[in-house]
Enzyme design. Structure first.
Site, PDB file in Angstrom:
ATOM      1  N   HIS A 124     -10.787   1.348   5.658  1.00 19.29           N
ATOM      2  CA  HIS A 124     -11.561   1.393   6.894  1.00 19.29           C
ATOM      3  C   HIS A 124     -13.029   1.603   6.504  1.00 19.29           C
ATOM      4  CE1 HIS A 124     -13.074   3.304  10.629  1.00 19.29           C
ATOM      5  NE2 HIS A 124     -12.026   2.802  11.249  1.00 19.29           N
ATOM      6  N   ASP A 128      -7.757   9.248   2.663  1.00 14.93           N
ATOM      7  CA  ASP A 128      -8.118   9.023   4.054  1.00 14.93           C
ATOM      8  C   ASP A 128      -6.811   8.988   4.843  1.00 14.93           C
ATOM      9  OD1 ASP A 128      -8.551   7.964   6.543  1.00 14.93           O
ATOM     10  OD2 ASP A 128      -9.758   6.264   5.856  1.00 14.93           O
ATOM     11  N   GLN A 174      -4.601   7.507   9.470  1.00 21.35           N
ATOM     12  CA  GLN A 174      -3.385   6.887  10.001  1.00 21.35           C
ATOM     13  C   GLN A 174      -2.137   7.499   9.376  1.00 21.35           C
ATOM     14  OE1 GLN A 174      -3.443   4.702  12.458  1.00 21.35           O
ATOM     15  NE2 GLN A 174      -5.656   4.313  12.471  1.00 21.35           N
TER      16      GLN A 174
HETATM   17  C1  LIG Z   1      -7.761   4.486   8.118  1.00 24.95           C
HETATM   18  C2  LIG Z   1      -8.863   5.066   8.936  1.00 24.95           C
HETATM   19  N1  LIG Z   1      -9.851   5.734   8.333  1.00 24.95           N
HETATM   20  C3  LIG Z   1     -10.863   6.302   9.004  1.00 24.95           C
HETATM   21  C4  LIG Z   1     -10.923   6.201  10.367  1.00 24.95           C
HETATM   22  C5  LIG Z   1     -12.076   6.849  11.077  1.00 24.95           C
HETATM   23  O1  LIG Z   1     -11.625   7.887  11.903  1.00 24.95           O
HETATM   24  P1  LIG Z   1     -12.622   8.481  13.000  1.00 24.95           P
HETATM   25  O2  LIG Z   1     -13.182   7.321  13.748  1.00 24.95           O
HETATM   26  O3  LIG Z   1     -11.738   9.327  13.840  1.00 24.95           O
HETATM   27  O4  LIG Z   1     -13.660   9.252  12.266  1.00 24.95           O
HETATM   28  C6  LIG Z   1      -9.911   5.518  11.067  1.00 24.95           C
HETATM   29  C7  LIG Z   1      -9.908   5.341  12.528  1.00 24.95           C
HETATM   30  O5  LIG Z   1     -10.777   4.825  13.189  1.00 24.95           O
HETATM   31  C8  LIG Z   1      -8.868   4.939  10.323  1.00 24.95           C
HETATM   32  O6  LIG Z   1      -7.893   4.274  10.948  1.00 24.95           O
END
Ligand SMILES: Cc1ncc(COP(=O)(O)O)c(C=O)c1O
Ligand SMILES: Cc1ncc(COP(=O)(O)O)c(C=O)c1O
Lengths: 407, 156, 407, 156
Positions: free
Chosen positions: C122, C199, C202
């Protein structure tokens, strides 16, 4: 007619007993209570519109995005920001100041440059600059305060030089309630080409603020102190400045195009808003400024003035009390810091708490102010739109108990 | 007018120690000094001990804070003059138990005057105040015992 | 027996019509809906206990502090953290990763050092490392993915060298649902002395996670994706590491002693938590893990497996559909990314939305994954504990409409 | 089975332009190129114009995205070949008005085939898609007029 007793009823938390006595909540400078109107908006958001913003085509995502951006525009209106895209959501004042220290500071300061703050500042407007100064080898300088906790501005012209790159000052002190002449300081700072950040955590709370009239470059404040939820706040910045700045955190929402080695950034304000934001928090903060606007800020201000005058009068009657900060009510906001005889502020707070009266005791995140007055802590009563004269009477009665025990 | 809880908290003995703290001075020939602070409220003390062999030859402190923290450390120091290290450690543990509401500890006569602080256990946020001095003591003992060696076993 | 229809009833937002049809919410990887249990806790907090934490002696402040710290301990339990002081509150996963990139990265990386991430990440687990690499002159390297969107680990040993200082990898991909072998990667990374951040945005969502068993050094996740409020998330880190790290932001709560030129820091976790935190958010996230635990994670997992198997079966029947990601259900979480003939994902999403079916269309903050598959966007249906087979049927019916229009 | 709103959104003409976009190619002798993207959804185009004097001699585009964005830019380019700069600007403004729900604009015959996109105005999140090409056009005109000078007045 503004009726604080009726206003009180909007705040469910105020309607409870603490240690068997009706709660008197005088810790508003730390955080305010929340009106039902704000809680209802939070609840309705989660029960109807909850979705992630800016990324979805489906109904809920659209509704969430519209509500979230509408809140931005409400908050922009609250501080008279000329353009709602100048409003950046943060967790609160602290993050807003850190954002500037990092995203503006790292690129714009170097050895020999100066940052000017004051002894009156909250730690959140001191530490980010200490860290920045250490990283960039810039010098941190302080405006001093006098015996009444007012900024000493006689030497302002000599302290401000062409090496001064940033002036960061609170419009209202949280520990003493001093109202600072930020407009005047801004003018002087701009005259030497410095950027001005105003820590508005205690400023945008009791009244609407006009950032255009203040003339500052950045203005930071928190939702939780102005009837809004926790975990949300705002950095306002002038668009031209924001546009030239590096991003703050990296992640979703703040990008334009991502390649393996390099990426490009979204436009302002999204460039500074990495990751899923506190959507409900933002919407709740929008509801909070709506609530305050609907009551009428001029009524709130008038009411707080009245309470302050009454409280100051009654507290000055308490034997052995020492009150810190400006003696003129014109120069203070709705905060009274005090000590009582040789009773330690924690003991004062415990005794008052047994009487259902909530005040704060400690250094109020202003250790430099405490050092200035040679104390390690004070007790602090802070008032808000729902504070009544009866609340003040209960405080004074409670202080009677302190005297009975420690007198 | 005063609540019974408050009366049990602010016993005369506590207020007396708060106003006239015992052993509040710099100790010149100290062998160990521990700085302990409660950043939340600003209470702080520096506990200074001269340890000779297996006992505390002298104990002093400097610091500032609320009546509870200052009275507790004052009372503590009166008990530490000449105390055996193992006894001092046991005292700290017993006092800590009393603060956490242990009723047998609260009845333990070895705590002596320190039992005047029992009322603090009813005020959760103030317990840290009462423990400030004893926390410093325990840290000092750990540090010192590490250096002196030997006595260690019983202290942990 | 786990009954998703009964679970659904705990979620007020699911009980509504969208465009005249009962809502089918299949955008759970973006954010989840919130059960009444969580909303009630938020409401009760604001109506009873609301106060600033850690600084007050009065009842409300005590209650708020106790609830806030109890939430930390609940969340620590959710990921089997050995020590609750290893749980740092952040706004979400994005901020948690940025915290590590800054507070750990700036001090520990220099020219020639390498950071290893993957094409599957992500943007929130890419951009912070790009920025860090640019600042420290470290090199950013990528693990590749294969045709089914699985990490290519054949060359792991050659990619990991003694220059590798950080390996940052998701345990579950948000764009494809791929479950990554993080335990294996962690072991290999530790063998060369690298630090491993997972991370878990998910990952910690569908099940409890055991950070001790994973063996990683940092684990990041968000509250809003696991039935909790927006604006709150967690960075878990090993205590020895956290203790050696510089602070992140400066401000109230994170200091020990403040002097004019220098200050000292509070201990872990407060060192990393400057300013008033999202108190209600943290308490709400605690309530969310309570809710999930009470339902029983093993039941939730089993249910999601069943739904995935059913959905995959039904979607594979749709003519012209192309499904991205692992073909083996063992290797995927409850996410299905797909395209349909030459209908663009936005058009798919609009058509489904008119039928009350909410899916996401776009790059899912994973532009590198999109590039890998040569598409600019996919449609994504993601399932959660309350998804029913009827929801899947409605999705398939909606896709029929897409075919009618675009076929 | 299909909703009336959807039928008005996905008119045959739109789907036809989506599948067979006109003027989709690189323009070699372009005088101006604008890259316009919607980072939220990933739609993007590069609009390329050859402007000669006061008119657009040739207009082409490359890009990818949803049916709405691609059909709109395709239809737009068919209207731009040989168009006067002031007319092109007026067309962009008129189209934008229609997207924002202006009913007189929607009835304006000068929009021609572009009126097939009227249904988009009922889908707020998709309006940006329809405007992608025209936003690029307006930016190109601003940029070009800045350089050519003179014609500017009418364009702002
Ligand atoms: C795999 C992954 N990493 C990081 C994030 C970022 O999370 P957030 O937007 O809650 O900071 C998300 C979701 O948007 C995600 O699915
Ligand atoms: C003057 C001042 N500045 C900054 C802050 C920090 O605000 P927050 O804790 O909401 O980030 C506060 C309040 O705590 C304050 O009163």
């Amino acid at each position: 007619m503004y009726d604080p007793v009726r206003v009180r009823r909007d705040f469910p938390a105020l309607d409870q007993n603490v240690n068997g006595k009706p709660l008197v909540y005088l810790d508003n400078a730390a955080t305010s209570q929340k009106p039902r109107a704000v809680l209802d908006v939070l609840d309705a958001y989660y029960k109807r519109d909850n979705a992630n913003v800016h990324r979805g085509i489906h109904q809920l995502s659209q509704r969430a995005t519209v509500a979230y951006e509408a809140a931005r525009s409400k908050v922009a209106g609250w501080i008279h920001a000329p353009d709602e895209s100048e409003v950046i959501w943060t967790r609160g004042t602290t993050e807003a100041i850190n954002l500037v220290a990092i995203a503006w500071g790292l690129d714009n300061l170097s050895e020999g440059d100066e940052i000017l703050i004051s002894v009156l500042e909250h730690h959140s407007n001191i530490i980010p600059w200490q860290i920045l100064a250490a990283r960039t080898k810039a010098t941190l300088r302080y405006l001093e305060i006098d015996d009444e906790g007012r900024l000493v501005l006689d030497d302002l012209e000599s302290v401000l030089t062409d090496r001064t790159k940033m002036v960061a000052i609170s419009d209202v002190s949280n520990s003493l309630g001093t109202i600072n002449p930020v407009k005047e300081i801004t003018r002087a700072a701009h005259a030497v080409g410095a950027i001005v950040l105003v820590d508005g955590a205690q400023g945008a709370v009791h009244t609407r603020v006009d950032v255009q009239d203040l003339g500052c470059d950045f203005y930071a404040f928190s939702g939780h102190k102005l009837c809004g939820p926790t975990g949300i706040g705002v950095l306002w910045g002038r668009k031209e400045l924001l546009e030239t700045m590096s991003p703050f955190q990296g992640g979703g929402e703040m990008i334009h195009i991502v390649d393996r080695d390099e990426s490009s950034w979204a436009s302002v304000p999204h460039k500074f808003e990495a990751g899923t934001p506190n959507i409900a928090g933002a919407i709740g903060m929008g509801a909070a400024v709506d609530y305050l606007s609907n009551l009428g800020v001029e009524h709130i201000e008038a009411h707080e003035k009245e309470i302050m005058a009454y409280a100051m009068g009654r507290l000055l009657e308490v034997p052995d009390i020492r009150i810190y900060g400006p003696s003129s009510l014109e120069e203070r906001s709705a905060v009274i810091s005090f000590t009582l005889g040789d009773a330690h502020p924690h003991d004062i707070s415990t005794i008052l708490d047994m009487d259902g009266v909530a005040v704060r005791a400690g250094h109020h995140c202003a250790q430099l102010v405490m050092k200035h007055f040679g104390v390690s802590a004070t007790a602090r009563a802070s008032f808000y739109l729902y504070t009544t004269k009866e609340d003040v009477d209960r405080l004074v009665d409670g202080l009677g108990q302190v005297t009975t025990i420690f007198g | 007018m005063e609540s019974p809880q408050l009366s049990s908290l602010y016993q005369q003995l506590i207020l007396e120690h708060y106003r006239n703290p015992r052993n509040k001075a710099e100790l010149d020939e100290k062998t160990v000094e521990i700085h302990m602070a409660n950043p939340v409220c600003g209470d702080e003390i520096r506990l200074q001990l001269r340890i000779e062999g297996d006992h505390i030859a002298e104990a002093k402190f400097v610091g500032s804070g609320c009546s509870i923290s200052q009275a507790a450390v004052s009372m503590m120091t009166t008990r530490l003059q000449g105390a055996n290290l193992v006894e001092a450690d046991a005292l700290a543990k017993r006092f800590t138990e009393m603060m956490h509401g242990d009723e047998t500890a609260a009845k333990d006569k070895t705590l002596g005057d320190l039992r005047a602080l029992e009322g603090v256990s009813k005020f959760p946020v103030r317990i840290k105040c009462a423990l400030l001095g004893f926390d410093a003591l325990q840290e000092a003992l750990k540090k010192e015992v590490g250096e002196v060696g030997g006595v260690g076993g019983d202290l942990n």
